[in-house]
Motif scaffolding. Structure first.
Motif, PDB file in Angstrom:
ATOM      1  N   GLY A 152       0.815  -1.211   0.000  1.00 12.18           N
ATOM      2  CA  GLY A 152       0.000   0.000   0.000  1.00 12.18           C
ATOM      3  C   GLY A 152       0.839   1.246   0.000  1.00 12.18           C
ATOM      4  N   GLN A 153       0.213   2.316   0.454  1.00 12.20           N
ATOM      5  CA  GLN A 153       0.854   3.623   0.400  1.00 12.20           C
ATOM      6  C   GLN A 153       2.168   3.630   1.177  1.00 12.20           C
ATOM      7  OE1 GLN A 153       0.181   5.948  -1.541  1.00 12.20           O
ATOM      8  NE2 GLN A 153       1.728   7.358  -0.743  1.00 12.20           N
ATOM      9  N   ALA A 154       2.159   3.000   2.355  1.00 10.67           N
ATOM     10  CA  ALA A 154       3.350   3.002   3.198  1.00 10.67           C
ATOM     11  C   ALA A 154       4.525   2.416   2.439  1.00 10.67           C
ATOM     12  CB  ALA A 154       3.090   2.194   4.461  1.00 10.67           C
ATOM     13  N   GLU A 155       4.225   1.340   1.717  1.00 12.47           N
ATOM     14  CA  GLU A 155       5.264   0.648   0.977  1.00 12.47           C
ATOM     15  C   GLU A 155       5.838   1.520  -0.136  1.00 12.47           C
ATOM     16  OE1 GLU A 155       3.563  -2.845  -0.444  1.00 12.47           O
ATOM     17  OE2 GLU A 155       5.084  -4.045   0.570  1.00 12.47           O
ATOM     18  N   VAL A 156       4.947   2.204  -0.818  1.00 10.34           N
ATOM     19  CA  VAL A 156       5.381   3.058  -1.910  1.00 10.34           C
ATOM     20  C   VAL A 156       6.243   4.197  -1.369  1.00 10.34           C
ATOM     21  CG1 VAL A 156       4.590   4.610  -3.732  1.00 10.34           C
ATOM     22  CG2 VAL A 156       3.411   2.446  -3.346  1.00 10.34           C
ATOM     23  N   GLU A 157       5.843   4.722  -0.201  1.00 11.26           N
ATOM     24  CA  GLU A 157       6.631   5.798   0.408  1.00 11.26           C
ATOM     25  C   GLU A 157       8.014   5.305   0.809  1.00 11.26           C
ATOM     26  OE1 GLU A 157       4.931   8.444   3.350  1.00 11.26           O
ATOM     27  OE2 GLU A 157       2.940   7.935   2.614  1.00 11.26           O
ATOM     28  N   ILE A 158       8.075   4.079   1.312  1.00 14.60           N
ATOM     29  CA  ILE A 158       9.362   3.517   1.696  1.00 14.60           C
ATOM     30  C   ILE A 158      10.257   3.391   0.473  1.00 14.60           C
ATOM     31  CG2 ILE A 158      10.487   1.352   2.378  1.00 14.60           C
ATOM     32  CD1 ILE A 158       9.584   3.028   4.704  1.00 14.60           C
ATOM     33  N   ALA A 159       9.657   2.961  -0.633  1.00 17.10           N
ATOM     34  CA  ALA A 159      10.452   2.795  -1.847  1.00 17.10           C
ATOM     35  C   ALA A 159      11.034   4.135  -2.285  1.00 17.10           C
ATOM     36  CB  ALA A 159       9.604   2.181  -2.949  1.00 17.10           C
ATOM     37  N   SER A 160      10.292   5.197  -2.048  1.00 20.13           N
ATOM     38  CA  SER A 160      10.814   6.490  -2.487  1.00 20.13           C
ATOM     39  C   SER A 160      11.957   6.947  -1.580  1.00 20.13           C
ATOM     40  CB  SER A 160       9.696   7.532  -2.539  1.00 20.13           C
ATOM     41  OG  SER A 160       9.300   7.875  -1.237  1.00 20.13           O
ATOM     42  N   LEU A 161      12.053   6.351  -0.395  1.00 20.02           N
ATOM     43  CA  LEU A 161      13.149   6.661   0.529  1.00 20.02           C
ATOM     44  C   LEU A 161      14.427   5.919   0.169  1.00 20.02           C
ATOM     45  CD1 LEU A 161      11.905   6.358   4.211  1.00 20.02           C
ATOM     46  CD2 LEU A 161      13.145   8.248   3.215  1.00 20.02           C
ATOM     47  N   ALA A 162      14.264   4.733  -0.405  1.00 19.06           N
ATOM     48  CA  ALA A 162      15.397   3.826  -0.581  1.00 19.06           C
ATOM     49  C   ALA A 162      16.097   4.045  -1.919  1.00 19.06           C
ATOM     50  CB  ALA A 162      14.924   2.386  -0.468  1.00 19.06           C
ATOM     51  N   ASP A 163      17.379   3.696  -1.957  1.00 25.74           N
ATOM     52  CA  ASP A 163      18.088   3.670  -3.243  1.00 25.74           C
ATOM     53  C   ASP A 163      17.664   2.419  -4.004  1.00 25.74           C
ATOM     54  OD1 ASP A 163      19.571   5.905  -2.459  1.00 25.74           O
ATOM     55  OD2 ASP A 163      21.093   4.656  -1.509  1.00 25.74           O
ATOM     56  N   THR A 164      17.621   1.326  -3.282  1.00 28.05           N
ATOM     57  CA  THR A 164      17.294   0.035  -3.883  1.00 28.05           C
ATOM     58  C   THR A 164      16.196  -0.619  -3.060  1.00 28.05           C
ATOM     59  OG1 THR A 164      19.580  -0.242  -4.643  1.00 28.05           O
ATOM     60  CG2 THR A 164      18.229  -2.237  -4.516  1.00 28.05           C
ATOM     61  N   THR A 165      15.102  -1.004  -3.719  1.00 26.95           N
ATOM     62  CA  THR A 165      13.985  -1.628  -3.008  1.00 26.95           C
ATOM     63  C   THR A 165      13.876  -3.098  -3.399  1.00 26.95           C
ATOM     64  OG1 THR A 165      12.783   0.456  -2.947  1.00 26.95           O
ATOM     65  CG2 THR A 165      11.483  -1.534  -2.611  1.00 26.95           C
ATOM     66  N   LEU A 166      13.848  -3.965  -2.385  1.00 25.92           N
ATOM     67  CA  LEU A 166      13.668  -5.394  -2.617  1.00 25.92           C
ATOM     68  C   LEU A 166      12.219  -5.753  -2.334  1.00 25.92           C
ATOM     69  CD1 LEU A 166      16.673  -6.878  -0.565  1.00 25.92           C
ATOM     70  CD2 LEU A 166      16.744  -5.683  -2.744  1.00 25.92           C
ATOM     71  N   LEU A 167      11.610  -6.502  -3.238  1.00 24.31           N
ATOM     72  CA  LEU A 167      10.272  -7.027  -2.977  1.00 24.31           C
ATOM     73  C   LEU A 167      10.397  -8.526  -2.738  1.00 24.31           C
ATOM     74  CD1 LEU A 167       7.173  -6.864  -2.862  1.00 24.31           C
ATOM     75  CD2 LEU A 167       7.157  -7.223  -5.328  1.00 24.31           C
ATOM     76  N   LEU A 168      10.005  -8.931  -1.536  1.00 21.60           N
ATOM     77  CA  LEU A 168      10.088 -10.345  -1.169  1.00 21.60           C
ATOM     78  C   LEU A 168       8.779 -11.054  -1.422  1.00 21.60           C
ATOM     79  CD1 LEU A 168      12.802 -10.194   0.287  1.00 21.60           C
ATOM     80  CD2 LEU A 168      11.756 -11.419   2.178  1.00 21.60           C
ATOM     81  N   LEU A 169       8.890 -12.217  -2.031  1.00 22.51           N
ATOM     82  CA  LEU A 169       7.731 -13.084  -2.228  1.00 22.51           C
ATOM     83  C   LEU A 169       8.100 -14.453  -1.687  1.00 22.51           C
ATOM     84  CD1 LEU A 169       7.247 -12.101  -5.975  1.00 22.51           C
ATOM     85  CD2 LEU A 169       5.864 -11.254  -4.078  1.00 22.51           C
ATOM     86  N   ALA A 170       7.102 -15.260  -1.377  1.00 22.21           N
ATOM     87  CA  ALA A 170       7.393 -16.624  -0.943  1.00 22.21           C
ATOM     88  C   ALA A 170       6.375 -17.549  -1.588  1.00 22.21           C
ATOM     89  CB  ALA A 170       7.318 -16.724   0.580  1.00 22.21           C
ATOM     90  N   PRO A 171       6.811 -18.757  -1.944  1.00 26.61           N
ATOM     91  CA  PRO A 171       5.874 -19.673  -2.592  1.00 26.61           C
ATOM     92  C   PRO A 171       4.720 -20.016  -1.660  1.00 26.61           C
ATOM     93  CG  PRO A 171       7.896 -20.820  -1.980  1.00 26.61           C
ATOM     94  CD  PRO A 171       8.129 -19.354  -1.748  1.00 26.61           C
ATOM     95  N   GLY A 172       3.572 -20.234  -2.268  1.00 26.62           N
ATOM     96  CA  GLY A 172       2.429 -20.690  -1.484  1.00 26.62           C
ATOM     97  C   GLY A 172       1.717 -19.576  -0.756  1.00 26.62           C
ATOM     98  N   MET A 173       2.196 -18.343  -0.933  1.00 28.58           N
ATOM     99  CA  MET A 173       1.501 -17.248  -0.266  1.00 28.58           C
ATOM    100  C   MET A 173       0.569 -16.545  -1.244  1.00 28.58           C
ATOM    101  SD  MET A 173       4.189 -15.879   2.528  1.00 28.58           S
ATOM    102  CE  MET A 173       2.847 -15.064   3.354  1.00 28.58           C
TER     103      MET A 173
END
Ligand SMILES: Nc1nc2c(ncn2[C@@H]2O[C@H](COP(=O)(O)OP(=O)(O)OP(=O)(O)O)[C@@H](O)[C@H]2O)c(=O)[nH]1
Ligand SMILES: [Mg+2]
Length: 310
Positions: A152-173
């Motif tokens: 959501g919004q919080a996540e997008v704001e965090i990405a704008s703070l970071a130089d590099t943003t990692l998105l974690l996914l896990a199987p079965g979720m």
């Protein structure tokens, strides 16, 4: 240490690795105490690599952060972690689980870990987390990791703070395609399929590849790599560290890093200006009621709030 240390004393102690001093500085900034301006003035500058880590609850963000800390510490870097909880009004150690998972680094003076609450803080996430990142950078940390949960919004704001943003996914979720829908894909620089020891990891990687093949890119544009990890066993972490370094090199070329930092500073200033204006120009209940009851109109109400009677 004296009972009441000056900002300069605290900054000096924090630079030398005193974590209590670091904590006190962060608290002063968060609470906007009388010392906040002096502190911010003392820690200008710095040159940290800022890494955002995001993903659904339980995908293994904190476990991966702990493994990444291990890798960066081996390389001799000082690492700070801000675990952002957008839903919690508590601060300074609320996310106990994260503390426990990162306990491996509890005795290492080159590592600093802190929970940040953003709800109810003036300026919200961009202002509070931005100020904390800036402080840690100014204290000489080489890497600042910002972990945040949810989509959501919080996540997008965090990405704008970071130089590099990692998105974690896990199987079965079941969040591979959901993440795409939520537009989180656009903010990610590196995809990580964690829990690769679980069935379905290959499928998750395939889904991501298929999805990325649909995205058209200009030549020279960054192509998000897909890393696979078993965070709980620190597997795949070296490849991930290499992918992060590659993204950093890409950013550093063609002035992209400087551009990103300028935009980040602008976002933080804007968030603070918004908050300051909202503080200065309060909208009273009475005024809202007057508009709701049709006694006055919105434009007149706005003029009254601004103290503009002309
Ligand atoms: N099998 C397996 N389990 C893992 C792996 N990585 C993490 N876990 C486990 O998954 C659970 C959640 O891990 P966390 O690191 O707390 O996940 P998180 O994303 O930080 O969770 P929140 O902060 O609550 O959103 C823990 O029980 C971990 O031990 C992995 O690669 N494989
Ligand atoms: Mg976590």
């Amino acid at each position: 240490m004296a009972v009441r240390s000056t900002p300069a004393e605290l900054v000096e102690a924090a630079r030398a690795g005193d974590r209590r001093a670091t904590a006190r500085l962060l608290t002063a900034l968060e609470n906007q105490t009388a010392d906040a301006a002096a502190i911010a003035g003392l820690v200008k500058g710095g040159d940290a690599q800022i890494i955002g880590i995001t993903g659904s609850p339980g995908v293994g963000k904190s476990t991966l952060v702990s493994a990444l800390i291990g890798a960066w510490r081996e390389a001799g870097l000082r690492v700070a972690v801000l675990a952002v909880d957008p839903s919690s009004p508590f601060t300074g150690g609320a996310i106990l689980g994260d503390r426990v998972r990162m306990a491996d680094h509890a005795l290492d003076a080159g590592v600093y870990i802190r929970s940040v609450a953003t709800r109810g803080h003036l300026g919200g996430l961009a202002a509070t987390t931005g100020a904390a990142v800036r402080l840690l950078e100014g204290l000489g940390f080489d890497v600042v990791i910002v972990e945040t949960v949810g989509v959501g919004q919080a996540e997008v704001e965090i990405a704008s703070l970071a130089d590099t943003t990692l998105l974690l996914l896990a199987p079965g979720m079941g969040d591979g395609i959901q993440a795409v829908k939520a537009g989180v894909v656009e903010i990610a620089d590196v995809y990580v399929v964690n829990k690769a020891d679980r069935p379905g990891a290959d499928g998750a990687v395939r889904d991501l590849r298929a999805m990325m093949s649909l995205v058209r890119r200009e030549p020279g544009e960054w192509r998000q790599p897909i890393c696979t990890t078993v965070a709980s066993e620190a597997k795949g972490v070296d490849d991930l560290v290499a992918a992060i370094a590659k993204h950093h090199d890409w950013l550093a070329g063609a002035d992209r890093l400087a551009d990103k930092r300028r935009r980040r500073a602008a976002a933080e200033i804007r968030a603070r200006v918004d908050a300051a204006l909202r503080e200065r120009y309060r909208v009273s209940e009475d005024l809202a009621e007057a508009v709701a009851d049709g006694e006055t109109d919105v434009a007149s109400a706005v003029r009254r709030v601004l103290g503009d009677t002309g």
